[in-house]
Motif scaffolding. Structure first.
Motif, PDB file in Angstrom:
ATOM      1  N   HIS A 156       0.901  -1.481  -0.101  1.00  0.00           N
ATOM      2  CA  HIS A 156      -0.145   0.065  -0.013  1.00  0.00           C
ATOM      3  C   HIS A 156       1.004   1.237   0.089  1.00  0.00           C
ATOM      4  CE1 HIS A 156      -2.448   3.254   2.009  1.00  0.00           C
ATOM      5  NE2 HIS A 156      -3.500   2.647   1.235  1.00  0.00           N
ATOM      6  N   ALA A 157       1.877   1.409   0.656  1.00  0.00           N
ATOM      7  CA  ALA A 157       2.855   2.389   0.833  1.00  0.00           C
ATOM      8  C   ALA A 157       3.294   2.536  -0.614  1.00  0.00           C
ATOM      9  CB  ALA A 157       3.840   2.234   1.715  1.00  0.00           C
ATOM     10  N   LEU A 158       3.728   1.635  -1.220  1.00  0.00           N
ATOM     11  CA  LEU A 158       4.414   1.765  -2.760  1.00  0.00           C
ATOM     12  C   LEU A 158       3.362   2.334  -3.824  1.00  0.00           C
ATOM     13  CD1 LEU A 158       6.648  -1.362  -2.915  1.00  0.00           C
ATOM     14  CD2 LEU A 158       7.400   0.939  -2.822  1.00  0.00           C
ATOM     15  N   GLY A 159       2.177   2.092  -3.376  1.00  0.00           N
ATOM     16  CA  GLY A 159       1.013   2.722  -4.281  1.00  0.00           C
ATOM     17  C   GLY A 159       1.176   4.117  -4.540  1.00  0.00           C
ATOM     18  N   SER A 160       1.624   4.915  -3.571  1.00  0.00           N
ATOM     19  CA  SER A 160       1.646   6.397  -3.812  1.00  0.00           C
ATOM     20  C   SER A 160       2.678   6.685  -4.931  1.00  0.00           C
ATOM     21  CB  SER A 160       1.994   7.242  -2.256  1.00  0.00           C
ATOM     22  OG  SER A 160       3.239   6.617  -1.909  1.00  0.00           O
ATOM     23  N   LEU A 161       3.818   5.750  -4.819  1.00  0.00           N
ATOM     24  CA  LEU A 161       4.895   6.006  -5.847  1.00  0.00           C
ATOM     25  C   LEU A 161       4.398   5.601  -7.499  1.00  0.00           C
ATOM     26  CD1 LEU A 161       7.707   6.444  -6.784  1.00  0.00           C
ATOM     27  CD2 LEU A 161       8.232   4.124  -6.199  1.00  0.00           C
ATOM     28  N   ASP A 162       3.536   4.588  -7.256  1.00  0.00           N
ATOM     29  CA  ASP A 162       3.014   4.025  -8.603  1.00  0.00           C
ATOM     30  C   ASP A 162       2.117   5.191  -9.373  1.00  0.00           C
ATOM     31  OD1 ASP A 162       4.121   1.498  -8.459  1.00  0.00           O
ATOM     32  OD2 ASP A 162       2.264   0.829  -7.675  1.00  0.00           O
ATOM     33  N   GLU A 163       1.312   5.947  -8.312  1.00  0.00           N
ATOM     34  CA  GLU A 163       0.245   7.141  -9.092  1.00  0.00           C
ATOM     35  C   GLU A 163       1.194   8.038  -9.506  1.00  0.00           C
ATOM     36  OE1 GLU A 163      -1.314  10.925  -9.116  1.00  0.00           O
ATOM     37  OE2 GLU A 163       0.285  10.189  -7.425  1.00  0.00           O
ATOM     38  N   VAL A 164       2.549   8.613  -8.915  1.00  0.00           N
ATOM     39  CA  VAL A 164       3.232   9.553  -9.204  1.00  0.00           C
ATOM     40  C   VAL A 164       4.169   9.212 -10.639  1.00  0.00           C
ATOM     41  CG1 VAL A 164       5.161   9.476  -7.770  1.00  0.00           C
ATOM     42  CG2 VAL A 164       4.771  11.656  -8.727  1.00  0.00           C
ATOM     43  N   ARG A 165       4.583   8.074 -10.602  1.00  0.00           N
ATOM     44  CA  ARG A 165       5.236   7.359 -11.510  1.00  0.00           C
ATOM     45  C   ARG A 165       4.272   7.513 -12.604  1.00  0.00           C
ATOM     46  NH1 ARG A 165       8.360   1.856 -11.292  1.00  0.00           N
ATOM     47  NH2 ARG A 165       6.818   1.184 -10.206  1.00  0.00           N
TER      48      ARG A 165
ATOM     49  N   ALA B 225       4.002  12.384 -18.762  1.00  0.00           N
ATOM     50  CA  ALA B 225       4.708  13.803 -19.199  1.00  0.00           C
ATOM     51  C   ALA B 225       5.907  13.377 -20.257  1.00  0.00           C
ATOM     52  CB  ALA B 225       5.337  14.364 -17.766  1.00  0.00           C
ATOM     53  N   ASN B 226       6.230  12.065 -20.058  1.00  0.00           N
ATOM     54  CA  ASN B 226       7.433  12.106 -20.896  1.00  0.00           C
ATOM     55  C   ASN B 226       7.032  11.188 -22.223  1.00  0.00           C
ATOM     56  OD1 ASN B 226      10.184  12.590 -19.509  1.00  0.00           O
ATOM     57  ND2 ASN B 226       8.705  12.079 -18.151  1.00  0.00           N
ATOM     58  N   ASN B 227       5.652  10.917 -22.331  1.00  0.00           N
ATOM     59  CA  ASN B 227       5.315  10.189 -23.488  1.00  0.00           C
ATOM     60  C   ASN B 227       4.304  10.776 -24.390  1.00  0.00           C
ATOM     61  OD1 ASN B 227       6.950   7.795 -22.738  1.00  0.00           O
ATOM     62  ND2 ASN B 227       5.179   6.992 -21.458  1.00  0.00           N
ATOM     63  N   ARG B 228       4.192  12.245 -23.986  1.00  0.00           N
ATOM     64  CA  ARG B 228       3.197  12.962 -24.648  1.00  0.00           C
ATOM     65  C   ARG B 228       3.546  12.841 -26.416  1.00  0.00           C
ATOM     66  NH1 ARG B 228       4.667  16.192 -20.557  1.00  0.00           N
ATOM     67  NH2 ARG B 228       6.125  17.300 -21.882  1.00  0.00           N
ATOM     68  N   LEU B 229       4.665  12.675 -26.906  1.00  0.00           N
ATOM     69  CA  LEU B 229       4.561  12.908 -28.170  1.00  0.00           C
ATOM     70  C   LEU B 229       5.050  11.217 -28.747  1.00  0.00           C
ATOM     71  CD1 LEU B 229       7.074  15.994 -28.636  1.00  0.00           C
ATOM     72  CD2 LEU B 229       4.711  15.697 -28.799  1.00  0.00           C
ATOM     73  N   SER B 230       4.495  10.374 -28.030  1.00  0.00           N
ATOM     74  CA  SER B 230       4.751   9.009 -28.595  1.00  0.00           C
ATOM     75  C   SER B 230       3.836   8.754 -29.809  1.00  0.00           C
ATOM     76  CB  SER B 230       4.226   7.955 -27.245  1.00  0.00           C
ATOM     77  OG  SER B 230       3.016   8.203 -27.005  1.00  0.00           O
ATOM     78  N   PRO B 231       4.245   7.711 -30.636  1.00  0.00           N
ATOM     79  CA  PRO B 231       3.294   7.349 -31.585  1.00  0.00           C
ATOM     80  C   PRO B 231       2.113   7.078 -31.624  1.00  0.00           C
ATOM     81  CG  PRO B 231       5.468   6.240 -31.635  1.00  0.00           C
ATOM     82  CD  PRO B 231       5.551   6.808 -30.414  1.00  0.00           C
ATOM     83  N   GLY B 232       1.766   6.561 -30.343  1.00  0.00           N
ATOM     84  CA  GLY B 232       0.185   6.163 -30.270  1.00  0.00           C
ATOM     85  C   GLY B 232      -0.490   7.560 -29.958  1.00  0.00           C
TER      86      GLY B 232
END
Length: 398
Positions: free
Chosen positions: A316-325, A331-338
């Motif tokens: 559960h504590a690692l869940g907060s990291l999953d959300e921000v990740r 933010a880093n995939n805005r220009l992905s082919p998809g």
């Protein structure tokens, strides 16, 4: 008296008395033992049992070669081990048939130690990555910790699913926030200055950057105000931003100071909002990982915490990291082919938003004899952005 040490001695003594007990301890590993000599003895037992399959004699005793062979095999890996210690282990076992119970004691201690070690490692990597503005190392070790927790859950016999801690958890140390370095504060203030100075800058970061991503709480509150203006379709500049800050009482309650606002609004306002926002969310990823690691470490160091609860609350504590990740990846995939194949985004209409804001700010015409006047033009026909139902991530910025 150390209960864990007694448990390790008891399970080893049970196997020395009856090698068949190893078949009921297939889930126990040599690394689960705390003392190196016990690790070597259990590994030697597994090796000899797989090779020779020793059994009890007709009178119920085990052959002497089982004891001497185990001590000799283990002695190849540790020093100072003698045959007399094997008899000490046998004497420490009250009942050989309880070997699985003793083994679960050993595994429980191993779970606490293993989770503690990985949490400390994640904490260390997070502090190193914070200095280098990197996230790859901390995300890798977070994934390793998640895999370790899933493996431990499988061995313990529980489902690896997150478990929220009780709201009244007592005696649990709160995570100590990482110190805010000057470079992080500068990045945040530069970003806020860009958002205030450039009308279209907020649209570049609004979908994935959150107020909680800011290391300085005051900067996060300013970003919340700018996000509220953007969400309502109102223009963003120094005047409207200051008005929103004052409306929320952030100056009156001391959350923000005029000096703080002068630093933000008086900034250069030049630069890329996306680039600065990426630096802010990178720092957020690292801080969130460090906070999760500190929480997990506190859970693991609590010997009264049952293994199943420890694993669930650590996940559960690692869940907060999953959300921000997930937001950092967005933010880093805005220009992905998809994203390109999905079609161009709808064009923004800043003029329409400004018109709607002005319409809301304009006083209504006077009414005659109780008859209400017609609604303003911005509220008739096509709905304004204010009336559009915001998506969940839009709500979270306010």
């Amino acid at each position: 008296m150390d209960a864990l040490l007694k448990g390790e001695q008891a399970v080893l003594g049970a196997v020395l008395l009856d090698p068949a007990e190893l078949d009921r301890l297939s889930w126990l590993m040599p690394a689960d033992f705390y003392r190196p000599v016990h690790q070597a003895l259990f590994a030697a037992m597994r090796t000899i049992n797989a090779r020779e399959r020793p059994t009890r004699e007709a009178d119920g005793t085990v052959p002497m070669s089982w004891l001497t062979g185990t001590v000799a095999e283990a002695g190849r890996h540790v020093r100072g081990l003698s045959a007399s210690y094997a008899h000490t282990l046998i004497a420490a076992c009250p009942r050989p048939q309880n070997a699985p119970v003793y083994g679960r004691m050993v595994l429980e201690g191993s779970i606490h130690r293993t989770v503690t070690e990985h949490a400390i490692r994640l904490e260390h990597v997070a502090r190193v990555d914070a200095e280098q503005q990197q996230v790859d190392g901390v995300l890798h070790h977070a994934d390793v910790l998640a895999d370790v927790l899933s493996d431990l859950a499988s061995r313990w016999g529980t489902e690896p699913r997150p478990l929220a801690p009780p709201s009244t958890a007592a005696g649990l140390a709160q995570p100590t926030p990482m110190p805010v370095v000057p470079a992080q504060t500068e990045d945040e203030q530069f970003l806020l200055a860009v958002l205030v100075s450039q009308p279209s800058a907020m649209a570049e970061v609004y979908d994935w950057l959150r107020p909680g991503d800011f290391a300085e709480p005051g900067n996060g509150q300013v970003y919340r105000c700018l996000g509220a203006l953007h969400h309502r379709g109102e223009p963003i500049d120094e005047v409207t931003a200051l008005w929103e800050v004052q409306r929320r009482g952030l100056l009156a309650d001391g959350t923000l100071s005029q000096e703080h606002l002068d630093r933000v609004f008086g900034g250069p306002g030049a630069g890329s909002a996306e680039w600065l926002g990426d630096r802010v969310i990178r720092s957020s990823v690292v801080r969130t990982a460090a906070g999760a690691a500190t929480t997990i470490r506190g859970l693991a160091e609590n010997e009264a915490m049952a293994p199943g609860r420890l694993i669930g609350q650590a996940l559960h504590a690692l869940g907060s990291l999953d959300e921000v990740r997930a937001r950092w990846r967005t933010a880093n995939n805005r220009l992905s082919p998809g994203a390109e194949k999905a079609g161009p985004p709808e064009p923004s209409a800043p003029a329409a938003r400004v018109h709607a804001a002005l319409a809301r700010s304009s006083p209504r015409p006077a009414t005659a004899k109780g008859v209400p006047s017609a609604a303003p033009l911005a509220r008739s026909g096509t709905a304004s952005p204010r009336r559009t139902s915001p998506s969940p991530h839009h709500r979270s910025v306010q």
